[in-house]
Design an enzyme around this catalytic site. Structure first.
Site, PDB file in Angstrom:
ATOM      1  CB  SER A  57      -0.972   0.004   1.188  1.00  0.00           C
ATOM      2  OG  SER A  57      -0.279   0.025   2.392  1.00  0.00           O
ATOM      3  CG  PHE A  81       2.672  -8.094   8.753  1.00  0.00           C
ATOM      4  CD1 PHE A  81       2.791  -9.458   8.626  1.00  0.00           C
ATOM      5  CD2 PHE A  81       2.600  -7.572  10.030  1.00  0.00           C
ATOM      6  CE1 PHE A  81       2.829 -10.293   9.726  1.00  0.00           C
ATOM      7  CE2 PHE A  81       2.652  -8.397  11.148  1.00  0.00           C
ATOM      8  CZ  PHE A  81       2.764  -9.763  10.988  1.00  0.00           C
ATOM      9  CD  GLU A  82      -1.388  -5.547   3.803  1.00  0.00           C
ATOM     10  OE1 GLU A  82      -2.499  -5.560   4.370  1.00  0.00           O
ATOM     11  OE2 GLU A  82      -0.690  -4.516   3.702  1.00  0.00           O
ATOM     12  CE1 TYR A 243       5.495  12.330   9.792  1.00  0.00           C
ATOM     13  CE2 TYR A 243       7.794  13.008   9.772  1.00  0.00           C
ATOM     14  CZ  TYR A 243       6.819  12.092   9.461  1.00  0.00           C
ATOM     15  OH  TYR A 243       7.169  10.915   8.834  1.00  0.00           O
ATOM     16  CE  LYS A 252       9.722   8.740   8.111  1.00  0.00           C
ATOM     17  NZ  LYS A 252       9.757   7.424   7.442  1.00  0.00           N
TER      18      LYS A 252
HETATM   19  P1  NAI Z   1       1.364   2.353   4.332  1.00  0.00           P
HETATM   20  O1  NAI Z   1       0.757   2.044   5.648  1.00  0.00           O
HETATM   21  O2  NAI Z   1       0.456   2.712   3.200  1.00  0.00           O
HETATM   22  O3  NAI Z   1       2.246   1.077   3.858  1.00  0.00           O
HETATM   23  C1  NAI Z   1       3.073   0.395   4.761  1.00  0.00           C
HETATM   24  C2  NAI Z   1       3.535  -0.914   4.167  1.00  0.00           C
HETATM   25  O4  NAI Z   1       4.360  -1.577   5.142  1.00  0.00           O
HETATM   26  C3  NAI Z   1       2.402  -1.900   3.830  1.00  0.00           C
HETATM   27  O5  NAI Z   1       2.744  -2.574   2.643  1.00  0.00           O
HETATM   28  C4  NAI Z   1       2.434  -2.888   4.990  1.00  0.00           C
HETATM   29  O6  NAI Z   1       1.950  -4.187   4.690  1.00  0.00           O
HETATM   30  C5  NAI Z   1       3.937  -2.928   5.262  1.00  0.00           C
HETATM   31  N1  NAI Z   1       4.290  -3.418   6.581  1.00  0.00           N
HETATM   32  C6  NAI Z   1       4.031  -2.851   7.784  1.00  0.00           C
HETATM   33  N2  NAI Z   1       4.555  -3.620   8.772  1.00  0.00           N
HETATM   34  C7  NAI Z   1       5.145  -4.682   8.195  1.00  0.00           C
HETATM   35  C8  NAI Z   1       5.856  -5.819   8.674  1.00  0.00           C
HETATM   36  N3  NAI Z   1       6.071  -6.014   9.960  1.00  0.00           N
HETATM   37  N4  NAI Z   1       6.292  -6.712   7.771  1.00  0.00           N
HETATM   38  C9  NAI Z   1       6.074  -6.541   6.436  1.00  0.00           C
HETATM   39  N5  NAI Z   1       5.434  -5.476   5.928  1.00  0.00           N
HETATM   40  C10 NAI Z   1       4.968  -4.559   6.785  1.00  0.00           C
HETATM   41  O7  NAI Z   1       2.463   3.480   4.594  1.00  0.00           O
HETATM   42  P2  NAI Z   1       3.041   4.699   3.740  1.00  0.00           P
HETATM   43  O8  NAI Z   1       2.347   5.941   4.144  1.00  0.00           O
HETATM   44  O9  NAI Z   1       3.126   4.335   2.311  1.00  0.00           O
HETATM   45  O10 NAI Z   1       4.508   4.830   4.362  1.00  0.00           O
HETATM   46  C11 NAI Z   1       5.655   4.263   3.756  1.00  0.00           C
HETATM   47  C12 NAI Z   1       6.854   5.152   4.046  1.00  0.00           C
HETATM   48  O11 NAI Z   1       6.627   6.434   3.447  1.00  0.00           O
HETATM   49  C13 NAI Z   1       7.063   5.410   5.548  1.00  0.00           C
HETATM   50  O12 NAI Z   1       8.442   5.440   5.805  1.00  0.00           O
HETATM   51  C14 NAI Z   1       6.482   6.801   5.730  1.00  0.00           C
HETATM   52  O13 NAI Z   1       7.035   7.480   6.824  1.00  0.00           O
HETATM   53  C15 NAI Z   1       6.882   7.443   4.417  1.00  0.00           C
HETATM   54  N6  NAI Z   1       6.153   8.672   4.069  1.00  0.00           N
HETATM   55  C16 NAI Z   1       4.789   8.745   4.124  1.00  0.00           C
HETATM   56  C17 NAI Z   1       4.146   9.943   3.840  1.00  0.00           C
HETATM   57  C18 NAI Z   1       2.635  10.063   3.878  1.00  0.00           C
HETATM   58  O14 NAI Z   1       2.144  11.175   3.862  1.00  0.00           O
HETATM   59  N7  NAI Z   1       1.909   8.975   3.901  1.00  0.00           N
HETATM   60  C19 NAI Z   1       4.897  11.157   3.443  1.00  0.00           C
HETATM   61  C20 NAI Z   1       6.318  10.930   3.354  1.00  0.00           C
HETATM   62  C21 NAI Z   1       6.912   9.742   3.676  1.00  0.00           C
END
Ligand code: NAI
Length: 403
Positions: A57, A81-82, A243, A252
């Site tokens: 995601s 992790f889904e 943040y 971060k």
């Molecule tokens: P999200 O929640 O959409 O995706 C997280 C992913 O990590 C998913 O695929 C989930 O299955 C996986 N995951 C979580 N725990 C796990 C585990 N133990 N084992 C395997 N897979 C696992 O998160 P998002 O928002 O895409 O965040 C990804 C990165 O982007 C993070 O580092 C976040 O800080 C960064 N980010 C997010 C922003 C935002 O506004 N959403 C902005 C800038 C950076």
């Protein structure tokens, strides 16, 4: 069963599987449309074999789709992790994103594998190693580290480190959105304790990224010139209390610093580690950050009005085909800035004009509540045109869909 959205606070308790299919297809179409308008360049250096940690995601999924269905036509291993369908429920959106990415990849003749399990575990590391050896010619060219989670196992103690999203050194009060009640609620966050800061750095900092790269390097699974990229957020001043200056920001900063250790590790392969600072967006993880959501409402409104709004997929297309290949396109700290449009003067002036006026009575008008809410529902497969949301879906049909 007929699947309608169930939201609790800022968490979606279910998803619509065929809406997730529509979401994956939409993202693929976005990539293909950007390719056709020549807004993205094909470079010889684009990676061909990519491991994505956190692929189901948000930014990880968008990275996967951009790299597979864009000019790179990469093969990917996606770790996530889904939860699949069971008598307890329909399963998670990420599960179906994995299913439909795989279906679309198979149709396009691209190699793709999903590994579903805890990315912090040795078992998943071994599965990844075996898959690289058996299906990817023994090496990967790129590792995308996009995990977002609240907990990480502490192998020495058999306990968990837990992240806390809190300010550091001060109490912060402000609004936060409640998607279930569609309201803007006032909340107060006390400062994090030292232990909460340390644990957030353990969970969301760079240590596990380095551990993964060391594991892959020790097992000779990284190709010559191997690259790795992880994602960060900095944001403008009014988000810093919660943040950049808070526990997540500490994590971060740790992530940014970890690049140095990974670059040392990759030096014999002439590889490179990057951190891409992305735009604030609605994802499963970001709606959890108290205090960030009012900013998101106003940011969406301002960026849409200026024709600059992007979702994860547009961000990742710009990252992998424009910014990442151009090694000069880094800021003074060596970071790739895909948050450049968010932080532009025009956008921030518009945000600054509105944000102080936002309150529980006017947030729908002054902010883009409808847009944020729609993106949140779409993350979980709702609100797509062309999906029959009245269709009766059988659990057996869902169980037959394999990631
Ligand atoms: P999200 O929640 O959409 O995706 C997280 C992913 O990590 C998913 O695929 C989930 O299955 C996986 N995951 C979580 N725990 C796990 C585990 N133990 N084992 C395997 N897979 C696992 O998160 P998002 O928002 O895409 O965040 C990804 C990165 O982007 C993070 O580092 C976040 O800080 C960064 N980010 C997010 C922003 C935002 O506004 N959403 C902005 C800038 C950076």
């Amino acid at each position: 069963m007929i699947i309608q959205p169930q939201i609790q606070g800022v968490v979606a308790r279910n998803c619509h599987p065929y809406g997730c299919q529509a979401s994956v297809r939409d993202q693929i179409e976005t990539v293909r449309a950007l390719v056709q308008t020549n807004e993205i360049a094909t470079k010889d250096s684009t990676p061909k074999r990519v491991l994505i940690l956190g692929a189901s995601s948000g930014f990880g999924l968008a990275s996967r789709i951009a790299l597979m269905f864009g000019p790179a036509a990469a093969s990917t291993i996606g770790v996530s992790f889904e939860r699949g369908p069971s008598e307890k429920g329909v399963g998670s959106a990420g599960w179906y994103n994995n299913v439909f990415v795989k279906q679309e990849a198979d149709a396009a003749g691209l190699t793709t594998t999903n590994i579903i399990g805890d990315a912090f575990s040795n078992d998943v590391r071994q599965q990844v190693a075996e898959t690289i050896r058996s299906q990817f010619g023994g090496k990967v060219d790129m590792v995308v580290y996009s995990l977002a989670t609240g907990v990480r196992p502490n192998p020495e103690k058999g306990e968990f480190w837990r992240s806390a999203i809190k300010p550091v050194g001060k109490t912060v009060s402000g609004y936060s959105i409640n998607l279930e009640n569609q309201s803007l609620d006032l909340m107060t966050l006390p400062p994090a304790t030292e232990q909460e800061i340390d644990e957030t750095v353990k969970v969301m900092g760079g240590e596990d990224w380095l551990n993964w790269m060391s594991f892959l390097s020790d097992n000779h699974l990284l190709a010559e010139g191997c690259a790795t990229v992880s994602y960060s957020y900095i944001g403008p001043k009014h988000t810093h209390d919660i943040y950049h200056g808070g526990t997540l920001g500490k994590a971060k900063i740790d992530l940014h610093q970890t690049r140095t250790a990974i670059n040392t590790l990759l030096a014999p392969l002439s590889g490179q580690a990057d951190v891409a600072v992305c735009k604030a967006l609605v994802t499963k993880a970001s709606v959890f950050i108290p205090g960030l959501t009012p900013y998101l409402l106003v940011l969406y409104k301002a960026m849409k009005a200026q024709g600059l709004h992007e979702q994860c997929i547009e961000q990742m297309v710009r990252l992998f085909y424009q910014k990442w290949p151009n090694k000069d396109d880094r800021d003074e700290d060596g970071l790739i800035r895909v948050d450049d449009w968010e932080l532009s003067d025009d956008v921030q002036h518009a945000v600054n004009d509105i944000l102080p006026l936002l309150n529980p009575e006017n947030f729908r008008e002054l902010g883009d509540f409808d847009g944020v809410y729609q993106e949140f529902l779409q993350l979980n497969g709702f609100e797509f045109d062309g999906v029959d949301y009245q269709a009766d879906i059988s659990l057996d049909a869902l169980k037959a869909l394999l990631p």
